[in-house]
Scaffold this active site. Structure first.
Site, PDB file in Angstrom:
ATOM      1  N   ASP A 228      37.438   6.533 -15.385  1.00  0.00           N
ATOM      2  CA  ASP A 228      37.890   5.203 -15.215  1.00  0.00           C
ATOM      3  C   ASP A 228      39.198   4.885 -16.136  1.00  0.00           C
ATOM      4  O   ASP A 228      38.566   4.996 -17.481  1.00  0.00           O
ATOM      5  CB  ASP A 228      36.949   4.275 -15.027  1.00  0.00           C
ATOM      6  CG  ASP A 228      37.444   2.592 -14.769  1.00  0.00           C
ATOM      7  OD1 ASP A 228      38.003   2.668 -13.690  1.00  0.00           O
ATOM      8  OD2 ASP A 228      37.121   1.751 -15.610  1.00  0.00           O
ATOM      9  N   GLU A 288      41.524   8.674 -13.537  1.00  0.00           N
ATOM     10  CA  GLU A 288      42.428   7.508 -13.025  1.00  0.00           C
ATOM     11  C   GLU A 288      43.540   7.429 -13.899  1.00  0.00           C
ATOM     12  O   GLU A 288      43.698   6.651 -14.852  1.00  0.00           O
ATOM     13  CB  GLU A 288      41.619   6.234 -12.874  1.00  0.00           C
ATOM     14  CG  GLU A 288      42.407   5.149 -12.187  1.00  0.00           C
ATOM     15  CD  GLU A 288      41.816   3.648 -12.630  1.00  0.00           C
ATOM     16  OE1 GLU A 288      42.316   2.799 -12.031  1.00  0.00           O
ATOM     17  OE2 GLU A 288      41.314   3.522 -13.497  1.00  0.00           O
TER      18      GLU A 288
END
Ligand code: GLC
Ligand code: CA
Length: 566
Positions: A228, A288
């Site tokens: 993330d 990401e």
């Protein structure tokens, strides 16, 4: 698909086999498991609720594994299901080594992992590396006093002057990125919500604790992580102000260039280290990775392909119209970046592709067209749950209904991400078969026809196209291994390409216009001299199995996929 030599080693010594499977390519092209796998993102709150509380859970996912298997999914990425106060719906983690009670227990996780493994489905966890929840015991300790053991695990700084934050950095979720904590008289930094304090990755103890968390999950059988917000791990130690740009953003803050708080070079040191651990477990790291161009994307693969195997290409999602020239440009760029391309159409932060590309009239055809694009390119696709049935966004219409906090801060310009996170539509029973309770987000009325059960019965549904495409993809060597060659590069309406592998090739022809089109191909320069192609899959009514390459008629928004030989 073990190589012969590997199979031999396997029979001679199990030990070598383990080494082989963890470090070596799996096929004759040197491709690893994740290069042939189809990934599927599950937002656990919204996939399937097993206990009637209106929130999806791990036993719910477990109950749908057969569906995923028959769809053609090889790996599921589950967005955070760790203990969390749910301010950012799981992206605020208060314990990295457990499951939140609302999703089940660790025993449920182990059961799911086993059941998935039996079906050949791998599990990818979401690793929220940049920040924890403010309720994480690390932060609770850190904020307790200036001399706390974990004080330096987060970013505490004095203000510039009384009442002023240390610098001008703003949170990507609105407001200053600094929150004053009266107890110790200092500010802490948060790139996201104030309830998501940034970890101090310059501190080796943070590094170690976070790496231990990945090892803990590898031992439990996970096959990798989706990392993330990787680009936000490090900040300028001098805390220099970011350059201010003209205008205000959707939260009313001055726009700025995140020069000193994103994409710092140290990020890559951490990624290289994480990769070493991943390699010990034959695991994959998905990033990401929001990048402005392919050069930035290249950096995430690593100079020696020693960072992320699968940085997501979000520039592909920025091509927001059905424009063959723009897709061609973007595909060529990522295809030549030197790593393995990763294609996504949408996710839990991006408006669903069904509405992004749909023109309101031909949405069904366009959804099938987009499926046949990203599932036939050279690279690995990551599907988003519900994409395969053509789920639409269901955006809130009143501010008071918004669940995602940014939708309340930014209303009405920013409505938040609730719309793309609504429950999976399983059938036409109440609540789309997702829950017997009250779903945490409302389900759009279109679920009566847009649902798994109905689409399984309808041979012309979006779901059937996904199933056929995935089946073809798993069986066809050219689609798995072949190179990408753009064709008819000046055509403004039809996107065409060839996937070539040895003596086989697959021709993909996508009419991105609302008009019928005629195309012709001369594949001799690509060493494929055949004058006709054998239809593999098309959205057009079945005609003859062979089509002349000199004259191919395409209906509006149709796709045509065919085999060509030398
Ligand atoms: C990533 C997640 C997003 C989350 C944010 C903060 O962008 O995809 O959903 O809000 O990180 O963790
Ligand atoms: Ca539940």
């Amino acid at each position: 698909m073990l190589r012969k030599s590997a199979a031999l080693v396997l029979s001679i010594a199990g030990f070598c086999c383990v080494l082989y499977s963890q470090t070596q390519p799996v096929d004759s092209e040197g491709h690893q498991w994740w290069q042939h796998a189809v990934f599927y993102e599950i937002y656990p709150r919204s996939f399937m609720d097993s206990n009637g509380d209106g929130i999806g859970d791990l036993p719910g996912i477990d109950s749908k594994l057969d569906y995923l298997k028959s769809l053609g999914v090889d790996a599921i990425w589950i967005t955070p299901c760790y203990p969390s106060p749910q301010v950012d719906f799981g992206y605020d983690v208060s314990n990295y080594e457990d499951i939140d009670a609302m999703y089940g227990t660790l025993a449920d996780f182990d059961r799911l992992e086993q059941a998935a493994k039996q079906r050949g489905i791998r599990i990818i966890m979401d690793f929220v590396m940049n920040h924890t929840s403010d309720q994480h015991p690390w932060f609770v300790d850190s904020r307790s006093s200036r001399t706390a053991t974990k004080r330096d695990w987060y970013m505490w700084h004095d203000g510039k002057a009384p009442g002023l934050p240390p610098n001008n950095w703003i949170s990507t979720f609105g407001g200053s990125a600094w929150t004053f904590d009266a107890k110790t008289g200092q500010f802490y930094y948060h790139y996201f919500y104030p309830q998501q304090p940034d970890l101090n990755w310059h501190n080796p103890a943070v590094h170690e604790a976070m790496f231990d968390a990945t090892r803990w999950w590898y031992k439990r059988g996970v096959a990798g992580f989706r990392l993330d917000a990787v680009d936000t791990l490090f900040e300028d130690p001098e805390l220099r102000d970011n350059p201010v740009l003209p205008g205000l953003n959707k939260y009313g803050d001055p726009k700025e260039q995140d020069l000193y708080n994103t994409k710092l070079p140290e990020v890559h040191d951490v990624l290289r280290d994480l990769r070493k651990v991943a390699d010990e477990h034959n695991a994959v790291l998905i990033g990401e990775t929001w990048t402005k161009d392919v050069n930035e994307l290249k950096q995430y693969y690593g100079e020696h392909n020693n960072e992320l195997q699968m940085p997501m290409d979000f520039m592909f999602t920025k091509v927001d119209k059905l424009s063959p020239p723009e897709f061609r440009r973007q595909i060529a760029a990522v295809d030549s970046a030197g790593g393995w391309p990763v294609f996504v159409l949408s996710n839990h932060d991006i408006v669903r592709s069904y509405v992004r590309y749909g023109d309101g009239q031909h949405n069904q055809a366009i959804a099938k067209l987009m499926a046949s694009l990203y599932l036939t390119l050279r690279g690995t696709p990551i599907m988003y749950y519900g994409e395969e049935i053509g789920m639409e966004n269901n955006d809130p219409v009143r501010k008071e209904d918004v669940k995602d906090p940014i939708g309340r801060v930014g209303w009405p310009q920013e409505k938040g991400r609730d719309g793309e996170r609504t429950p999976m539509q399983w059938d036409d029973s109440p609540n789309a078969g997702f829950t017997r309770g009250t779903p945490w987000l409302p389900i759009p009325p279109s679920y009566k026809t847009v649902n798994v059960a109905s689409e399984l019965k309808d041979p012309s549904s979006i779901l059937q196209v996904y199933r056929s495409l995935l089946k073809l993809r798993h069986q066809n060597q050219a689609l798995l291994e072949g190179d990408y060659v753009a064709l008819n590069e000046n055509d403004p309406n039809v996107l065409s390409y060839l996937r070539r592998y040895k003596n086989e090739a697959v021709l993909v022809v996508l009419n991105m216009s609302s008009q019928p089109q005629e195309v012709s191909f001369d594949l001799a320069p690509q060493s494929f001299a055949a004058k006709s192609a054998r239809t593999l899959l098309t959205s057009m009514p079945p005609g003859s199995k062979e089509s002349a390459l000199s004259h191919l008629s395409l209906e509006p928004f149709s796709f045509y996929i065919a085999a060509v030989s030398k």
